[in-house]
Design a protein around this motif. Structure first.
Motif, PDB file in Angstrom:
ATOM      1  N   GLU A  12       0.862  -1.254   0.188  1.00 15.81           N
ATOM      2  CA  GLU A  12      -0.060  -0.075   0.095  1.00 15.81           C
ATOM      3  C   GLU A  12       0.891   1.339   0.067  1.00 15.81           C
ATOM      4  OE1 GLU A  12      -3.377   2.453   2.644  1.00 15.81           O
ATOM      5  OE2 GLU A  12      -2.509   0.453   3.419  1.00 15.81           O
ATOM      6  N   SER A  13       0.872   2.131  -1.113  1.00 15.08           N
ATOM      7  CA  SER A  13       1.696   3.160  -1.157  1.00 15.08           C
ATOM      8  C   SER A  13       0.977   4.171  -0.355  1.00 15.08           C
ATOM      9  CB  SER A  13       1.692   3.824  -2.678  1.00 15.08           C
ATOM     10  OG  SER A  13       2.533   4.915  -2.608  1.00 15.08           O
ATOM     11  N   ARG A  14       1.951   5.020   0.164  1.00  7.60           N
ATOM     12  CA  ARG A  14       1.516   6.267   1.103  1.00  7.60           C
ATOM     13  C   ARG A  14       1.149   7.369  -0.090  1.00  7.60           C
ATOM     14  NH1 ARG A  14       5.014   7.776   6.232  1.00  7.60           N
ATOM     15  NH2 ARG A  14       5.409   5.735   7.203  1.00  7.60           N
ATOM     16  N   GLN A  15       0.199   8.155   0.324  1.00  9.68           N
ATOM     17  CA  GLN A  15      -0.206   9.116  -0.733  1.00  9.68           C
ATOM     18  C   GLN A  15       0.459  10.694  -0.142  1.00  9.68           C
ATOM     19  OE1 GLN A  15      -1.446   8.163  -3.166  1.00  9.68           O
ATOM     20  NE2 GLN A  15      -2.449   6.118  -2.662  1.00  9.68           N
ATOM     21  N   VAL A  16       0.434  11.423  -1.102  1.00  5.90           N
ATOM     22  CA  VAL A  16       0.893  12.934  -0.847  1.00  5.90           C
ATOM     23  C   VAL A  16      -0.173  13.639  -0.362  1.00  5.90           C
ATOM     24  CG1 VAL A  16       1.572  15.116  -1.870  1.00  5.90           C
ATOM     25  CG2 VAL A  16       2.376  12.723  -2.581  1.00  5.90           C
ATOM     26  N   VAL A  17      -0.098  14.138   1.060  1.00  2.10           N
ATOM     27  CA  VAL A  17      -1.185  14.813   1.774  1.00  2.10           C
ATOM     28  C   VAL A  17      -0.965  16.379   1.642  1.00  2.10           C
ATOM     29  CG1 VAL A  17      -1.691  12.788   3.145  1.00  2.10           C
ATOM     30  CG2 VAL A  17      -0.037  14.672   4.020  1.00  2.10           C
ATOM     31  N   ARG A  18       0.048  16.801   1.305  1.00  5.33           N
ATOM     32  CA  ARG A  18       0.673  18.388   1.252  1.00  5.33           C
ATOM     33  C   ARG A  18       1.594  18.560   0.238  1.00  5.33           C
ATOM     34  NH1 ARG A  18       1.600  22.308   6.213  1.00  5.33           N
ATOM     35  NH2 ARG A  18       1.206  24.257   5.225  1.00  5.33           N
ATOM     36  N   LYS A  19       1.366  19.365  -0.597  1.00  5.11           N
ATOM     37  CA  LYS A  19       2.655  19.850  -1.537  1.00  5.11           C
ATOM     38  C   LYS A  19       2.767  21.281  -1.692  1.00  5.11           C
ATOM     39  CE  LYS A  19       2.932  20.084  -6.673  1.00  5.11           C
ATOM     40  NZ  LYS A  19       1.847  19.475  -8.003  1.00  5.11           N
ATOM     41  N   TRP A 237       7.080   5.727  10.748  1.00  7.30           N
ATOM     42  CA  TRP A 237       7.980   6.887  10.611  1.00  7.30           C
ATOM     43  C   TRP A 237       7.098   8.022   9.791  1.00  7.30           C
ATOM     44  CZ3 TRP A 237      13.500   5.445   8.738  1.00  7.30           C
ATOM     45  CH2 TRP A 237      14.138   4.618   9.929  1.00  7.30           C
ATOM     46  N   ASN A 238       7.377   9.195  10.019  1.00  9.77           N
ATOM     47  CA  ASN A 238       6.957  10.297   9.154  1.00  9.77           C
ATOM     48  C   ASN A 238       8.218  10.562   7.852  1.00  9.77           C
ATOM     49  OD1 ASN A 238       4.939  11.672  10.475  1.00  9.77           O
ATOM     50  ND2 ASN A 238       6.113  12.846  11.776  1.00  9.77           N
ATOM     51  N   ALA A 239       7.329  11.072   6.706  1.00 12.29           N
ATOM     52  CA  ALA A 239       8.332  10.887   5.682  1.00 12.29           C
ATOM     53  C   ALA A 239       7.877  11.810   4.575  1.00 12.29           C
ATOM     54  CB  ALA A 239       8.268   9.405   5.019  1.00 12.29           C
ATOM     55  N   PHE A 240       8.818  12.446   3.751  1.00 14.63           N
ATOM     56  CA  PHE A 240       8.644  13.329   2.603  1.00 14.63           C
ATOM     57  C   PHE A 240       9.424  13.213   1.603  1.00 14.63           C
ATOM     58  CE2 PHE A 240      11.892  15.593   5.312  1.00 14.63           C
ATOM     59  CZ  PHE A 240      13.018  16.042   4.337  1.00 14.63           C
ATOM     60  N   VAL A 241       9.044  13.802   0.319  1.00 14.62           N
ATOM     61  CA  VAL A 241       9.897  13.816  -0.864  1.00 14.62           C
ATOM     62  C   VAL A 241      10.161  15.104  -1.241  1.00 14.62           C
ATOM     63  CG1 VAL A 241       9.681  13.402  -3.240  1.00 14.62           C
ATOM     64  CG2 VAL A 241       9.012  11.715  -1.827  1.00 14.62           C
ATOM     65  N   TYR A 242      11.462  15.462  -1.598  1.00 14.66           N
ATOM     66  CA  TYR A 242      11.841  16.802  -2.167  1.00 14.66           C
ATOM     67  C   TYR A 242      12.382  16.616  -3.571  1.00 14.66           C
ATOM     68  CZ  TYR A 242      13.567  21.556  -2.624  1.00 14.66           C
ATOM     69  OH  TYR A 242      13.912  22.929  -2.964  1.00 14.66           O
ATOM     70  N   VAL A 243      11.696  17.356  -4.600  1.00 13.38           N
ATOM     71  CA  VAL A 243      12.264  16.925  -6.006  1.00 13.38           C
ATOM     72  C   VAL A 243      13.310  18.055  -6.336  1.00 13.38           C
ATOM     73  CG1 VAL A 243      11.399  16.926  -8.340  1.00 13.38           C
ATOM     74  CG2 VAL A 243       9.782  16.451  -6.562  1.00 13.38           C
ATOM     75  N   LEU A 244      14.262  17.429  -6.925  1.00 12.10           N
ATOM     76  CA  LEU A 244      15.618  18.331  -7.214  1.00 12.10           C
ATOM     77  C   LEU A 244      15.421  18.627  -8.650  1.00 12.10           C
ATOM     78  CD1 LEU A 244      18.226  16.320  -5.270  1.00 12.10           C
ATOM     79  CD2 LEU A 244      17.340  18.302  -4.510  1.00 12.10           C
ATOM     80  N   ASP A 245      15.266  17.523  -9.688  1.00  8.60           N
ATOM     81  CA  ASP A 245      15.308  17.923 -10.859  1.00  8.60           C
ATOM     82  C   ASP A 245      14.206  17.258 -11.507  1.00  8.60           C
ATOM     83  OD1 ASP A 245      17.644  19.773 -11.380  1.00  8.60           O
ATOM     84  OD2 ASP A 245      18.554  17.929 -10.409  1.00  8.60           O
ATOM     85  N   GLY A 249       6.263  11.393 -10.559  1.00 14.25           N
ATOM     86  CA  GLY A 249       4.905  11.148 -10.068  1.00 14.25           C
ATOM     87  C   GLY A 249       5.032  10.396  -8.607  1.00 14.25           C
ATOM     88  N   PHE A 250       3.989  10.439  -7.762  1.00 13.24           N
ATOM     89  CA  PHE A 250       4.066   9.851  -6.482  1.00 13.24           C
ATOM     90  C   PHE A 250       2.850   9.352  -5.696  1.00 13.24           C
ATOM     91  CE2 PHE A 250       7.434  13.222  -7.034  1.00 13.24           C
ATOM     92  CZ  PHE A 250       8.648  12.290  -6.868  1.00 13.24           C
ATOM     93  N   GLY A 251       2.725   8.538  -5.256  1.00 13.26           N
ATOM     94  CA  GLY A 251       1.544   7.864  -4.790  1.00 13.26           C
ATOM     95  C   GLY A 251       0.835   6.679  -5.608  1.00 13.26           C
ATOM     96  N   SER A 252      -0.514   6.553  -5.625  1.00 17.78           N
ATOM     97  CA  SER A 252      -1.117   5.377  -6.404  1.00 17.78           C
ATOM     98  C   SER A 252      -2.495   5.766  -6.859  1.00 17.78           C
ATOM     99  CB  SER A 252      -0.908   3.929  -5.829  1.00 17.78           C
ATOM    100  OG  SER A 252      -1.596   4.124  -4.509  1.00 17.78           O
ATOM    101  N   GLY A 253      -2.940   5.311  -7.644  1.00 19.11           N
ATOM    102  CA  GLY A 253      -4.440   5.453  -8.148  1.00 19.11           C
ATOM    103  C   GLY A 253      -4.834   6.938  -8.196  1.00 19.11           C
ATOM    104  N   SER A 254      -6.151   7.343  -7.854  1.00 18.83           N
ATOM    105  CA  SER A 254      -6.490   8.487  -8.233  1.00 18.83           C
ATOM    106  C   SER A 254      -6.122   9.733  -7.294  1.00 18.83           C
ATOM    107  CB  SER A 254      -7.927   8.551  -8.120  1.00 18.83           C
ATOM    108  OG  SER A 254      -8.480   8.233  -6.610  1.00 18.83           O
ATOM    109  N   SER A 268       1.534  10.563   3.761  1.00 15.53           N
ATOM    110  CA  SER A 268       0.472  10.159   4.417  1.00 15.53           C
ATOM    111  C   SER A 268       1.396   9.625   5.786  1.00 15.53           C
ATOM    112  CB  SER A 268      -0.528   9.506   4.045  1.00 15.53           C
ATOM    113  OG  SER A 268      -0.090   8.443   3.136  1.00 15.53           O
ATOM    114  N   SER A 269       0.547   9.557   6.945  1.00 21.85           N
ATOM    115  CA  SER A 269       1.103   8.649   7.977  1.00 21.85           C
ATOM    116  C   SER A 269      -0.090   8.028   8.454  1.00 21.85           C
ATOM    117  CB  SER A 269       1.860   9.453   9.338  1.00 21.85           C
ATOM    118  OG  SER A 269       0.704  10.546   9.732  1.00 21.85           O
ATOM    119  N   GLY A 270       0.178   6.877   9.224  1.00 23.87           N
ATOM    120  CA  GLY A 270      -0.784   5.785   9.906  1.00 23.87           C
ATOM    121  C   GLY A 270      -1.349   5.091   8.958  1.00 23.87           C
ATOM    122  N   GLY A 271      -0.566   4.745   7.767  1.00 27.97           N
ATOM    123  CA  GLY A 271      -1.214   3.765   6.795  1.00 27.97           C
ATOM    124  C   GLY A 271      -0.065   3.767   5.635  1.00 27.97           C
TER     125      GLY A 271
END
Length: 343
Positions: A12-19, A237-245, A249-254, A268-271
């Protein structure tokens, strides 16, 4: 071109909750900082205190040495103040003016400097000194406190990342230490169009030798066109992505999200047991994936002093002003870099 998927399985992929975009801040002459964590929208993302993407051009001929606004470099310090100590004046706070030379006194956390281009000289009041060159890593555990300086190693453009990681209360007063790894010794792996440099943690079978007192993963990924990635992340764990170049695309589905360079994505956390990422563009996409175990402790901070209570902040500042409890050598120390520049 068909997608090439990395073999690691994420159920199950984590989803982006804030950008949001880390907007450039022009500091001093020729220096730009993009701060994504440690700004007013996101002051703290447990256990991460700050993330800066910095760039600057050190061109000594552009500004006279006598100028109060020197050319081209930056102090990677918590905004908007830097704390200074002078035996005759005590401790004072001054608004940041990024310059060719800076002195810094971190206490209670770790700083991770990862150079992307150019190089930086550093030294501290214990006599430790060296150069962080392009691709190199310095993982500095400040612990009870250390005074050190930074400046460009040569003229030209300097680019990199600096991450601040909080320490738990039981580790805040440990002795300072460095872990320094040259670019050629950073663990790397590649598979099906995915390349990773493992700053901390492990990925694609490669493991970093860095010991993290606050459990942390720090992965520098490059996805070639058509490549896909599945990277496990510990569930708590808490996690984030930072795009350099490029664009990834990140996450899954809709709920999947795409992002361009200089965007921070909170996951996202908790799942979710990992991250799915892909590159459907015609150019490589490069990003860092960073995760850490939350401390869940009270936070008190004044500039580079990070403790658990205001009383502990007061004590740390008092120790610094009086040059005691680990700061004894600060009273008479002057860095060689500072002396050479007339500071």
């Amino acid at each position: 071109m068909p997608d090439r998927e990395n073999s690691c399985v994420v159920r199950e992929s984590r989803q982006v909750v804030r950008k949001f975009l880390a907007r450039p801040q022009h500091e001093g002459v020729g220096a730009i900082v993009r701060r994504s964590i440690g700004r007013f929208e996101l002051k703290y993302f447990d256990p991460f205190l700050a993330l800066d993407e910095f760039s600057g051009c050190h061109c000594a001929s552009r500004v006279p040495r006598s100028s109060t606004q020197r050319s081209g470099f930056f102090s990677l310090k918590f905004p908007p103040f830097r704390l200074h100590f002078n035996p005759a004046m005590g401790l004072r706070a001054e608004r940041l003016n990024f310059s060719v030379y800076s002195v810094f006194c971190p206490t209670g956390f770790e700083t991770v400097t990862y150079m992307l281009q150019g190089s930086v000289l550093h030294e501290d009041f214990e006599g430790h000194k060296g150069t962080i060159a392009a691709g190199d890593l310095q993982w500095m555990t400040a612990g009870r406190g250390i005074v050190h300086s930074e400046m460009p190693a040569a003229q030209g453009t300097q680019k990199g990342l600096q991450l601040w990681i909080n320490l738990s209360s039981k580790h805040k007063m440990i002795e300072p230490r460095y872990q320094e790894i040259s670019s050629k010794d950073i663990a790397e792996a590649s598979n099906d169009g995915v390349k990773v440099r493992v700053i901390a943690g492990e990925a694609l079978g490669a493991k970093s030798p860095v010991y993290t007192r606050t459990p942390t993963m720090y992965l520098d990924f490059t996805l070639e066109p058509g490549a896909r990635l599945q990277q496990p992340i510990p569930a708590s764990w808490n996690a984030f992505v930072y795009v350099l170049d490029g664009e990834g695309g990140f996450g899954s589905g809709s709920k999947a999200v795409t992002a361009l360079a200089h965007h921070l994505l909170l996951l996202s956390s908790g799942g979710g047991d990992g991250l799915e990422a892909w590159n459907k563009t015609a150019k490589p996409a490069r990003f860092i994936l960073v995760g850490g175990q939350p401390l869940g402790e009270p936070l008190a901070q004044l500039g580079p002093f990070v403790m658990n209570s205001e009383e502990e902040i007061d004590q740390a500042i008092d120790d610094f002003e009086k040059c005691v409890n680990g700061f004894e050598k600060a009273r008479h120390w002057r860095s060689e870099s500072g002396i050479s520049l007339g500071f």
